[in-house]
Enzyme design. Sequence first.
Site, PDB file in Angstrom:
ATOM      1  N   LYS A  79     -45.369 -20.464 -35.392  1.00  0.00           N
ATOM      2  CA  LYS A  79     -45.230 -21.151 -36.680  1.00  0.00           C
ATOM      3  C   LYS A  79     -45.059 -20.026 -37.605  1.00  0.00           C
ATOM      4  O   LYS A  79     -45.701 -18.903 -37.622  1.00  0.00           O
ATOM      5  CB  LYS A  79     -46.404 -21.856 -36.956  1.00  0.00           C
ATOM      6  CG  LYS A  79     -46.256 -22.482 -38.558  1.00  0.00           C
ATOM      7  CD  LYS A  79     -45.575 -24.117 -38.139  1.00  0.00           C
ATOM      8  CE  LYS A  79     -45.228 -24.495 -39.724  1.00  0.00           C
ATOM      9  NZ  LYS A  79     -43.907 -24.044 -40.091  1.00  0.00           N
ATOM     10  N   LYS A 103     -53.193 -15.931 -39.474  1.00  0.00           N
ATOM     11  CA  LYS A 103     -53.221 -16.752 -40.499  1.00  0.00           C
ATOM     12  C   LYS A 103     -53.462 -18.322 -40.172  1.00  0.00           C
ATOM     13  O   LYS A 103     -54.280 -19.109 -40.551  1.00  0.00           O
ATOM     14  CB  LYS A 103     -52.094 -16.861 -41.597  1.00  0.00           C
ATOM     15  CG  LYS A 103     -52.289 -17.523 -42.785  1.00  0.00           C
ATOM     16  CD  LYS A 103     -51.040 -17.598 -43.546  1.00  0.00           C
ATOM     17  CE  LYS A 103     -50.498 -16.001 -44.019  1.00  0.00           C
ATOM     18  NZ  LYS A 103     -49.231 -16.049 -44.701  1.00  0.00           N
ATOM     19  N   LYS A 115     -42.003 -15.688 -37.362  1.00  0.00           N
ATOM     20  CA  LYS A 115     -41.414 -15.377 -38.602  1.00  0.00           C
ATOM     21  C   LYS A 115     -39.847 -15.002 -38.216  1.00  0.00           C
ATOM     22  O   LYS A 115     -39.657 -14.598 -37.171  1.00  0.00           O
ATOM     23  CB  LYS A 115     -42.066 -14.189 -39.239  1.00  0.00           C
ATOM     24  CG  LYS A 115     -41.680 -14.228 -40.658  1.00  0.00           C
ATOM     25  CD  LYS A 115     -42.883 -14.986 -41.498  1.00  0.00           C
ATOM     26  CE  LYS A 115     -42.653 -15.026 -42.853  1.00  0.00           C
ATOM     27  NZ  LYS A 115     -43.697 -15.675 -43.577  1.00  0.00           N
ATOM     28  N   THR A 240     -49.321 -23.457 -51.375  1.00  0.00           N
ATOM     29  CA  THR A 240     -49.693 -22.318 -51.224  1.00  0.00           C
ATOM     30  C   THR A 240     -50.377 -21.737 -52.331  1.00  0.00           C
ATOM     31  O   THR A 240     -51.589 -21.160 -52.487  1.00  0.00           O
ATOM     32  CB  THR A 240     -48.532 -21.058 -50.817  1.00  0.00           C
ATOM     33  OG1 THR A 240     -47.639 -21.810 -50.011  1.00  0.00           O
ATOM     34  CG2 THR A 240     -49.105 -20.039 -50.583  1.00  0.00           C
ATOM     35  N   ASN A 275     -41.904 -19.550 -56.013  1.00  0.00           N
ATOM     36  CA  ASN A 275     -42.691 -20.594 -55.525  1.00  0.00           C
ATOM     37  C   ASN A 275     -44.431 -20.526 -55.596  1.00  0.00           C
ATOM     38  O   ASN A 275     -45.136 -21.117 -56.272  1.00  0.00           O
ATOM     39  CB  ASN A 275     -42.368 -21.171 -53.960  1.00  0.00           C
ATOM     40  CG  ASN A 275     -43.246 -22.008 -53.577  1.00  0.00           C
ATOM     41  OD1 ASN A 275     -44.553 -21.985 -53.586  1.00  0.00           O
ATOM     42  ND2 ASN A 275     -42.531 -23.320 -53.034  1.00  0.00           N
ATOM     43  N   SER A 412     -47.848 -27.285 -44.080  1.00  0.00           N
ATOM     44  CA  SER A 412     -46.575 -27.196 -43.162  1.00  0.00           C
ATOM     45  C   SER A 412     -47.229 -27.893 -42.042  1.00  0.00           C
ATOM     46  O   SER A 412     -46.481 -28.550 -41.324  1.00  0.00           O
ATOM     47  CB  SER A 412     -46.435 -25.853 -42.772  1.00  0.00           C
ATOM     48  OG  SER A 412     -45.121 -25.354 -43.634  1.00  0.00           O
TER      49      SER A 412
HETATM   50  P1  NAD Z   1     -39.808 -16.892 -53.968  1.00  0.00           P
HETATM   51  O1  NAD Z   1     -38.399 -16.383 -53.547  1.00  0.00           O
HETATM   52  O2  NAD Z   1     -40.036 -18.229 -54.267  1.00  0.00           O
HETATM   53  O3  NAD Z   1     -40.184 -15.752 -54.903  1.00  0.00           O
HETATM   54  C1  NAD Z   1     -40.474 -14.596 -55.054  1.00  0.00           C
HETATM   55  C2  NAD Z   1     -40.744 -13.958 -56.378  1.00  0.00           C
HETATM   56  O4  NAD Z   1     -40.901 -12.528 -56.212  1.00  0.00           O
HETATM   57  C3  NAD Z   1     -39.468 -14.071 -57.144  1.00  0.00           C
HETATM   58  O5  NAD Z   1     -40.261 -14.419 -58.716  1.00  0.00           O
HETATM   59  C4  NAD Z   1     -38.875 -12.742 -57.479  1.00  0.00           C
HETATM   60  O6  NAD Z   1     -38.285 -12.434 -58.645  1.00  0.00           O
HETATM   61  C5  NAD Z   1     -40.184 -11.749 -57.247  1.00  0.00           C
HETATM   62  N1  NAD Z   1     -39.814 -10.500 -56.815  1.00  0.00           N
HETATM   63  C6  NAD Z   1     -39.128 -10.185 -55.742  1.00  0.00           C
HETATM   64  N2  NAD Z   1     -39.051  -8.766 -55.743  1.00  0.00           N
HETATM   65  C7  NAD Z   1     -39.961  -8.325 -56.426  1.00  0.00           C
HETATM   66  C8  NAD Z   1     -40.341  -7.111 -57.073  1.00  0.00           C
HETATM   67  N3  NAD Z   1     -39.958  -6.035 -56.652  1.00  0.00           N
HETATM   68  N4  NAD Z   1     -41.528  -7.183 -58.047  1.00  0.00           N
HETATM   69  C9  NAD Z   1     -41.979  -7.878 -58.433  1.00  0.00           C
HETATM   70  N5  NAD Z   1     -41.608  -9.297 -58.388  1.00  0.00           N
HETATM   71  C10 NAD Z   1     -40.456  -9.336 -57.502  1.00  0.00           C
HETATM   72  O7  NAD Z   1     -40.745 -16.507 -52.594  1.00  0.00           O
HETATM   73  P2  NAD Z   1     -42.117 -17.122 -52.344  1.00  0.00           P
HETATM   74  O8  NAD Z   1     -42.239 -18.209 -51.523  1.00  0.00           O
HETATM   75  O9  NAD Z   1     -42.889 -17.448 -53.676  1.00  0.00           O
HETATM   76  O10 NAD Z   1     -43.105 -15.945 -51.594  1.00  0.00           O
HETATM   77  C11 NAD Z   1     -43.882 -14.828 -52.262  1.00  0.00           C
HETATM   78  C12 NAD Z   1     -44.680 -14.301 -51.163  1.00  0.00           C
HETATM   79  O11 NAD Z   1     -45.701 -15.263 -50.945  1.00  0.00           O
HETATM   80  C13 NAD Z   1     -44.015 -13.782 -50.246  1.00  0.00           C
HETATM   81  O12 NAD Z   1     -44.770 -12.169 -49.572  1.00  0.00           O
HETATM   82  C14 NAD Z   1     -44.217 -14.589 -49.301  1.00  0.00           C
HETATM   83  O13 NAD Z   1     -44.369 -14.202 -47.722  1.00  0.00           O
HETATM   84  C15 NAD Z   1     -45.678 -15.230 -49.428  1.00  0.00           C
HETATM   85  N6  NAD Z   1     -45.777 -16.582 -48.855  1.00  0.00           N
HETATM   86  C16 NAD Z   1     -45.145 -17.716 -49.301  1.00  0.00           C
HETATM   87  C17 NAD Z   1     -45.540 -19.036 -48.912  1.00  0.00           C
HETATM   88  C18 NAD Z   1     -44.615 -20.082 -49.279  1.00  0.00           C
HETATM   89  O14 NAD Z   1     -45.272 -21.231 -48.988  1.00  0.00           O
HETATM   90  N7  NAD Z   1     -43.620 -19.990 -50.070  1.00  0.00           N
HETATM   91  C19 NAD Z   1     -46.444 -19.227 -47.991  1.00  0.00           C
HETATM   92  C20 NAD Z   1     -47.245 -17.958 -47.657  1.00  0.00           C
HETATM   93  C21 NAD Z   1     -47.118 -16.754 -48.151  1.00  0.00           C
END
Ligand code: NAD
Length: 473
Positions: A79, A103, A115, A240, A275, A412
Amino acid sequence: MKTINPFESAMSQLANAYGVLKSKIKDQKSKIELQNKIEILKQPQRILNVVIPVVMDDGSMRTFQGYRVQYNNARGPYKGGIRYHPNVDLNEVKALAFWMAMKCAVADLPLGGGKGGIVVDPKTLSSRELEQLSRGYAGAIADCIGPDKDVPAPDVNTTGQIMGWMVEEFIKIKRAEVGMPWFSPRQGPDLSSIHKGSTAKAVTRLETARLPARYFDSLRSTFTGKLIKDGGSEGREEATGLGGLFVLQSVLKKLKADSRKLKAPLAVAVQGFGNVGYNVAKFLDANGFKVVAVSDSRGGIYVEEGINPGLTLDCKKKNGYLAGCYCSGSVCDLKKGRVITNEQLLELPVDIIVPAALENVITAENARKIKAKVVLEMANGPTTPEADTLLYTRGIPVIPDILSNSGGVSVSAFEWEQNLKGQHWTKEDVNKKLKKKMETAVDAIWAVSQKQKTDLRTAAFVVALTRILAAMK
Ligand code: NAD
């Protein structure tokens, strides 16, 4: 600056937890058994390396590099999300897949870890190109995924819409394999009943011959994080962030019992406003925290009296950037805030920092300058092992990613379960189950950290590894 390999960081976390587990074992036979199983966990079980051709809008052909890493499935199907980013590389995807295995075990889900990723900056693609790339990736990995094999989801730069394209492409391929024509949702049967709970149910392989239509509907569970219309779960989009709030509240209760000086309203700085970053900021703001700073890839803003996350997001959407979006209460006022860099955000004099963007942002270089009293890791892998040690010795608890952001994969898993059972749960039900999951996970990890006198990350790995090792043959 030194480049940090996230997979090396992940393996160093594994080594720490292995050390704790080994120290508790007395007999030689069990020691060897543990060592052998840990050896298996040092590499993924399978790596798919795919190339996806896309005809660009100008008629030229471009190819994109993609990966799917299937790390470990001892506890259930692999997953994990799919990331679209120009810096995606195999070591990053391997690390993220390993963390997913940990996780899912932390949240006690019947799932393993995987992944995926594509090396691409999606902002440079048109919507048609993005759709072709997403469908091409789903086709390239179709043989290796499925509700009982591997269940992908969104991650950085991937959305419910992208999951919808992928699931449609996947079902199209599976129908074609058995010679069944594909109906587009506009012409074909109404698939929405799958999540209205009336007719569909979990379908086994044996039933497939008798119930082909239901079987193909159940294949929607191959992807999670879908839009509701495509079989998605209520609450997945926010899960999340909401899970992060539940984890933080739970840990703070335990820290308070430990007589720490944390007085409400606690000031928070959130790095990343996608997100996860936006939703965690929204839930913190609604629950008595004061979110004073947020940032995205272009930099951040600081508003001392606390930002209004909803208004700030609207302003960012309108302007295209965060600078100037100093929105507090019900107004945005240029005099109320200032621009800061992503580096400054992490060093602000706040109570809590929340890295919610990418990995390796808290390093040996800046860990000494952090003034926050707690770190809530919402991104995956934001803290390097050296920084972890520095923060631990400074008495700053780091609530680890595999716990803090496990709310996303938990919902999920709820989506996967609902699709397989042909059910559609209310948002209230989903959030209630999520809260319980997060609190149970915190209790288990807190108990181990107290008993073994370790940091929370090592405790989380010990909890996860104990469960995974028990499931390994
Ligand atoms: P997303 O694409 O929706 O948002 C990413 C954000 O990070 C954006 O605002 C972007 O502008 C910003 N960003 C990118 N590069 C950057 C930098 N160098 N400095 C500061 N900000 C920066 O992605 P997301 O889904 O919000 O995921 C963010 C993190 O959370 C990732 O590490 C992802 O693996 C983790 N995550 C996401 C989920 C999920 O359900 N979406 C679940 C668990 C973990």
